[in-house]
Motif scaffolding. Structure first.
Motif, mmCIF file in Angstrom:
data_model
loop_
_atom_site.group_PDB
_atom_site.id
_atom_site.type_symbol
_atom_site.label_atom_id
_atom_site.label_comp_id
_atom_site.label_asym_id
_atom_site.label_seq_id
_atom_site.Cartn_x
_atom_site.Cartn_y
_atom_site.Cartn_z
ATOM 1 N N ARG A 19 0.845 -1.200 0.000
ATOM 2 C CA ARG A 19 0.000 0.000 0.000
ATOM 3 C C ARG A 19 0.879 1.248 0.000
ATOM 4 O O ARG A 19 1.926 1.304 0.676
ATOM 5 C CB ARG A 19 -0.865 0.033 1.268
ATOM 6 C CG ARG A 19 -1.957 -1.006 1.305
ATOM 7 C CD ARG A 19 -3.194 -0.532 0.549
ATOM 8 N NE ARG A 19 -4.313 -1.410 0.924
ATOM 9 C CZ ARG A 19 -5.510 -1.335 0.392
ATOM 10 N NH1 ARG A 19 -5.763 -0.465 -0.572
ATOM 11 N NH2 ARG A 19 -6.471 -2.144 0.777
ATOM 12 N N LEU A 61 -3.876 4.413 -0.454
ATOM 13 C CA LEU A 61 -4.553 3.124 -0.574
ATOM 14 C C LEU A 61 -4.246 2.401 -1.894
ATOM 15 O O LEU A 61 -4.732 1.292 -2.130
ATOM 16 C CB LEU A 61 -6.063 3.332 -0.423
ATOM 17 C CG LEU A 61 -6.465 3.933 0.939
ATOM 18 C CD1 LEU A 61 -7.965 4.198 0.995
ATOM 19 C CD2 LEU A 61 -6.065 3.016 2.084
ATOM 20 N N ILE A 100 -3.469 3.834 7.532
ATOM 21 C CA ILE A 100 -4.110 2.524 7.752
ATOM 22 C C ILE A 100 -3.951 2.095 9.203
ATOM 23 O O ILE A 100 -4.877 1.609 9.837
ATOM 24 C CB ILE A 100 -3.511 1.475 6.796
ATOM 25 C CG1 ILE A 100 -3.898 1.839 5.354
ATOM 26 C CG2 ILE A 100 -3.976 0.062 7.145
ATOM 27 C CD1 ILE A 100 -3.194 1.011 4.307
ATOM 28 N N LEU A 104 -6.643 1.226 11.997
ATOM 29 C CA LEU A 104 -6.675 -0.080 12.662
ATOM 30 C C LEU A 104 -6.468 0.016 14.162
ATOM 31 O O LEU A 104 -6.841 -0.885 14.899
ATOM 32 C CB LEU A 104 -5.573 -0.987 12.062
ATOM 33 C CG LEU A 104 -5.747 -1.363 10.590
ATOM 34 C CD1 LEU A 104 -4.516 -2.120 10.097
ATOM 35 C CD2 LEU A 104 -6.994 -2.235 10.413
ATOM 36 N N ARG A 120 -4.638 -10.312 9.368
ATOM 37 C CA ARG A 120 -5.526 -9.440 8.586
ATOM 38 C C ARG A 120 -4.848 -8.095 8.318
ATOM 39 O O ARG A 120 -4.970 -7.523 7.251
ATOM 40 C CB ARG A 120 -6.840 -9.194 9.329
ATOM 41 C CG ARG A 120 -7.839 -10.352 9.155
ATOM 42 C CD ARG A 120 -9.120 -10.068 9.912
ATOM 43 N NE ARG A 120 -9.724 -8.811 9.505
ATOM 44 C CZ ARG A 120 -10.539 -8.097 10.264
ATOM 45 N NH1 ARG A 120 -10.846 -8.538 11.483
ATOM 46 N NH2 ARG A 120 -11.060 -7.006 9.815
ATOM 47 N N TYR A 121 -4.123 -7.602 9.370
ATOM 48 C CA TYR A 121 -3.424 -6.331 9.188
ATOM 49 C C TYR A 121 -2.400 -6.479 8.065
ATOM 50 O O TYR A 121 -2.213 -5.598 7.250
ATOM 51 C CB TYR A 121 -2.679 -5.893 10.470
ATOM 52 C CG TYR A 121 -3.546 -5.733 11.699
ATOM 53 C CD1 TYR A 121 -4.913 -5.451 11.577
ATOM 54 C CD2 TYR A 121 -3.007 -5.842 12.965
ATOM 55 C CE1 TYR A 121 -5.691 -5.313 12.711
ATOM 56 C CE2 TYR A 121 -3.778 -5.700 14.088
ATOM 57 C CZ TYR A 121 -5.133 -5.435 13.961
ATOM 58 O OH TYR A 121 -5.882 -5.302 15.067
ATOM 59 N N ASP A 123 -2.487 -8.339 5.510
ATOM 60 C CA ASP A 123 -3.150 -8.297 4.219
ATOM 61 C C ASP A 123 -3.562 -6.877 3.813
ATOM 62 O O ASP A 123 -3.758 -6.591 2.643
ATOM 63 C CB ASP A 123 -4.402 -9.195 4.239
ATOM 64 C CG ASP A 123 -4.013 -10.663 4.375
ATOM 65 O OD1 ASP A 123 -2.823 -10.973 4.098
ATOM 66 O OD2 ASP A 123 -4.871 -11.464 4.786
ATOM 67 N N LYS A 124 -3.742 -6.040 4.771
ATOM 68 C CA LYS A 124 -4.143 -4.669 4.434
ATOM 69 C C LYS A 124 -2.972 -3.900 3.826
ATOM 70 O O LYS A 124 -3.146 -2.935 3.113
ATOM 71 C CB LYS A 124 -4.657 -3.925 5.673
ATOM 72 C CG LYS A 124 -6.040 -4.387 6.109
ATOM 73 C CD LYS A 124 -6.568 -3.542 7.251
ATOM 74 C CE LYS A 124 -7.847 -4.148 7.822
ATOM 75 N NZ LYS A 124 -8.949 -4.075 6.857
ATOM 76 N N TYR A 125 -1.745 -4.313 4.195
ATOM 77 C CA TYR A 125 -0.562 -3.622 3.686
ATOM 78 C C TYR A 125 0.061 -4.309 2.460
ATOM 79 O O TYR A 125 0.622 -3.635 1.615
ATOM 80 C CB TYR A 125 0.509 -3.543 4.787
ATOM 81 C CG TYR A 125 0.263 -2.433 5.787
ATOM 82 C CD1 TYR A 125 0.442 -1.090 5.420
ATOM 83 C CD2 TYR A 125 -0.138 -2.718 7.078
ATOM 84 C CE1 TYR A 125 0.221 -0.084 6.340
ATOM 85 C CE2 TYR A 125 -0.354 -1.726 8.003
ATOM 86 C CZ TYR A 125 -0.173 -0.403 7.636
ATOM 87 O OH TYR A 125 -0.384 0.598 8.524
ATOM 88 N N ASP A 127 0.157 -7.494 -0.631
ATOM 89 C CA ASP A 127 -0.633 -8.479 -1.401
ATOM 90 C C ASP A 127 0.186 -9.759 -1.617
ATOM 91 O O ASP A 127 -0.069 -10.536 -2.514
ATOM 92 C CB ASP A 127 -1.089 -7.877 -2.734
ATOM 93 C CG ASP A 127 0.073 -7.591 -3.682
ATOM 94 O OD1 ASP A 127 1.250 -7.721 -3.233
ATOM 95 O OD2 ASP A 127 -0.179 -7.198 -4.821
ATOM 96 N N ARG B 17 -11.533 2.446 -3.234
ATOM 97 C CA ARG B 17 -10.253 3.058 -2.859
ATOM 98 C C ARG B 17 -10.337 4.588 -2.934
ATOM 99 O O ARG B 17 -9.872 5.301 -2.060
ATOM 100 C CB ARG B 17 -9.148 2.550 -3.791
ATOM 101 C CG ARG B 17 -8.434 1.314 -3.256
ATOM 102 C CD ARG B 17 -7.049 1.177 -3.884
ATOM 103 N NE ARG B 17 -7.076 1.085 -5.320
ATOM 104 C CZ ARG B 17 -7.307 -0.048 -6.001
ATOM 105 N NH1 ARG B 17 -7.526 -1.189 -5.350
ATOM 106 N NH2 ARG B 17 -7.310 -0.072 -7.316
#
Lengths: 199, 542
Positions: A19, A61, A100, A104, A120-121, A123-125, A127, B17
């Motif tokens: 991200r 994002l 982010i 969170l 999960r965190y 995965d937010k940052y 891929d 987004r």
């Protein structure tokens, strides 16, 4: 420089995106430490590493190649002649300005909760790769975390350690929290493993 | 179809987004522009986020402060713990005052407000904390408190002063009340005395206005105090009851004199009516050398006057009754001495002569008594004639010269050579006065002594003096010398003749001529008697 360029060229070949939020946080950190002049130097350095992406137009994002994020960290280290400790500090501080992370952080109500949600965190940052909680021992005040598939550069292991330590500090509520990389891909292990302990 | 779905999903993700980025920008703008300093704090009281104003207020950059305990920013750490513990249970914003410690260690009084954050299940996620600088209002409050303190202190001092003053005033009031009671008692006593006093009392203030009369006064004059009090001497001129009284009082020097000096009281008698005579005595009242009024005491002397009148009447009748046989005796004795009834031997003649002399003295005494009676009855008539004073004096000098020589007393006469001025006198009465002076000098001056007769003419009066080197008058008796029947102790011892009426008669004669009579004397050294008469020109007499 030749070494860095060479290393980056290899890194570019590793797939994986991050991200823009992380990149922005790192740039903010550099500016807070070295000012706009220092930041520009880093930007120049990154440009020299043949990245076409303008660092002024990074969006929090949006996804960007992890190699770009890594090249910013390594460029700063080279430009400012930073030590591993500085890289660790950079990782530790990036959480403070990350959009982010701020979003969170509302879930950072306990260490249990933080590490329940840890994957999960991740995965937010990212891929790519994976974060696992291998051990959670509140009684003995230790947690073991493994990171798989994130093998860009040994300095990034240090950066990640700083990043994870801050999350642990914020969720444990004290400064006396330590992190140690007990396994490393670049040392022949199949993954990275971090031991977090506190008082 | 799958490609289409993937494309749609991608587009959807892209929109989300973009929405999130818009939201982020909005949050960033809000964070930067919000003027109120605030931070987000997690349940462990660690700072997670701060806005721009917060950084400006605390002096800490975002990087420096995130992850730190919120407590590190404030001075009252223990109190803050209590505050923080309250936050999760509060649905409303809670506030308290605290002291912010800036990065530069400067302390700022602030008001902090916290609002708990919860998730959809009500779990406590931390809180928002806002900080308001209240240093100005605090300063104002402190100033106000200081002022209140100062005012309170001043008020306390004033209250104390007032309490002291109150105590002092109460003490003074007590003393005053006590003094007032004493004064009241004294006043009541004085008033009782005045009210029951047997003499009439009339009190004037310093402006000669009547301020007090007693019941006796009211009875004497038949007036009520309302008619008198508040009025001055002149106000009574037309009042038939009081005009004589006020006329008499106005003669008193006490009403004109404001100097405090010892002097004899003014006395005068007036008749209120046919049956009542009062003697008025006045005295000026002084306090600390300042005249505050005049007191007039009215003593009823009616009875004394009546007794005196009866006595005079008795003396007059007795004298008249005695004078007739004495005249008969006198002429009988003269006939015997002259030999009209046959010649007498020397011894017989001597005895008859002594009887004659005694009879003459008796006649003289009777004459004196009659004169006194006339004086007291107001019948001692004044028969004036305008004559040269030489006509009165010269014959008398000639009579006394041989007699004094015979007694071995030097007699010196000093009369101005030029004619003496004319005076208006009752010759018989003035002769009596000069005779009396010379008789006394002769009687009380021993052989070898000296008697001087002097006349001097002054501007508007003629003065006569008779000086002797006789026995003199004792100092302690000099005041009574012009009283009726008075004779000094030293002359009584000498057994010389005398009724004690001569000088009393002289005084009345000279007074009736509007002249003056006086004397100087020292016991065993001699006396000098004077009288003076006004010189009245003929044209004035007319």
């Amino acid at each position: 420089m030749a070494d860095l360029k060479e290393a980056i060229e290899k890194i570019k070949e590793i797939p994986g995106n991050v991200r823009g939020d992380i990149i922005i946080s790192n740039l903010l950190y550099i500016r807070s430490k070295k000012g706009d002049i220092g930041l520009n130097k880093v930007k120049e350095k990154v440009k020299e590493l043949n990245f076409s992406q303008s660092l002024d137009k990074i969006r929090a994002l949006e996804w960007y190649p992890e190699s770009l994020s890594v090249s910013i960290i390594l460029s700063a280290k080279e430009v400012f002649n930073w030590t591993e400790k500085d890289v660790f500090e950079m990782g530790n501080s990036s959480t403070k300005t990350s959009f982010i992370m701020k979003a969170l952080m509302r879930y950072f109500i306990s260490i249990d909760k933080v590490f329940e949600e840890a994957s999960r965190y991740w995965d937010k940052y990212f891929d790519f790769g994976k974060l696992n909680i291998l051990e959670k021992d509140k009684k003995n005040k230790r947690i073991v975390i493994s990171v798989e598939g994130h093998n860009f550069h040994p300095d990034i292991c240090i950066y990640q350690a700083g990043f994870m330590l801050k999350i642990a500090q914020l969720s444990i509520g004290q400064k006396e929290v330590e992190i140690k990389e007990t396994k490393c891909f670049f040392k022949g292990d199949n993954c990275h493993e971090y031991l977090i302990t506190w008082q | 179809m799958i490609d289409q779905e993937k494309e749609a999903l991608k587009k959807n993700n892209q929109r989300m987004r973009e929405d999130l980025e818009d939201l982020q920008r909005y949050v960033d703008e809000l964070t930067v522009l919000l003027p109120l300093p605030f931070c987000t704090v997690n349940p462990l009281n660690l700072i997670l986020g701060v806005n721009q104003t917060f950084q400006e207020m605390t002096g800490y950059k975002e990087m420096e402060v995130i992850g730190n305990s919120i407590d590190t920013l404030f001075f009252e750490k223990k109190d803050l713990e209590i505050f923080e513990k309250k936050i999760p249970s509060q649905k409303q914003r809670i506030s308290r005052e605290a002291t912010l410690i800036r990065k530069d260690q400067k302390k700022i009084p602030v008001d902090i407000s916290a609002l708990a954050r919860t998730d959809e299940k009500g779990n406590f996620l931390g809180y928002f904390l806002t900080i308001s600088d209240i240093s100005e209002s605090k300063k104002f409050q402190e100033k106000l408190e200081q002022k209140v303190k100062e005012k309170t202190k001043a008020l306390e001092l004033k209250t104390k002063d007032l309490a002291d003053s109150q105590t002092a005033v109460l003490n003074i009031l007590e003393d005053t009340e006590e003094s007032r009671k004493k004064a009241e008692e004294e006043k009541n006593k004085t008033m009782a005395i005045i009210t029951n006093f047997t003499d009439g009392i009339l009190v004037f203030d310093k402006d000669d206005q009547v301020i007090l009369v007693n019941p006796k006064f009211e009875r004497i004059f038949g007036v009520g105090f309302q008619e008198v009090v508040g009025k001055g001497l002149d106000d009574f001129k037309k009042n038939s009851h009081l005009s004589d009284l006020m006329a008499s009082l106005s003669k008193s020097p006490d009403f004109q004199n404001n100097n405090h000096e010892e002097k004899e009281s003014f006395r005068e008698e007036i008749r209120v009516d046919e049956a009542t005579t009062i003697e008025i005595t006045t005295v000026a009242i002084f306090r600390d050398q300042e005249k505050i009024g005049t007191l007039a005491v009215l003593h009823d002397v009616t009875r004394e006057k009546m007794v005196e009148a009866m006595k005079s009447e008795f003396v007059s009748i007795a004298a008249h009754q005695l004078r007739t046989p004495l005249s008969a005796i006198k002429w009988t004795l003269v006939m015997l001495i002259d030999g009209d009834l046959g010649s007498l031997s020397e011894d017989q003649k001597g005895l008859v002569q002594k009887a004659y002399d005694s009879n003459e003295r008796m006649v003289s005494l009777i004459n004196d008594l009659l004169n006194v009676s006339r004086i007291e009855e107001g019948r001692y008539l004044y028969k004036p004639s305008h004559i040269s004073f030489n006509e009165v004096i010269d014959p008398l000098i000639e009579v006394y010269k041989p007699e004094l020589k015979r007694r071995g007393v030097n007699f010196e006469v000093k009369i101005p050579k030029k004619q003496l001025p004319k005076v208006v006198v009752d010759t018989e009465k003035i002769t009596l006065v000069v005779q009396n002076f010379l008789d006394n000098a002769m009687k009380y001056t021993p052989k070898g002594g000296k008697v001087s007769f002097l006349i001097s003419v002054k501007d508007k009066e003629i003065e006569v003096s008779v000086k002797d080197t006789g026995v003199g008058i004792p100092q302690d008796q000099q005041k009574r010398l012009f009283s009726k029947f008075f004779r000094a102790a030293n002359v009584i011892r000498m057994e010389t003749e005398g009724s004690g009426l001569g000088l009393f008669i002289c005084k009345n004669i000279i007074n009736s001529h509007k002249g003056k009579i006086w004397f100087q004397s020292k016991e065993n050294e001699g006396s000098n008697f004077f009288f003076s008469l006004p010189i009245i020109e003929a044209r004035k007499l007319k």
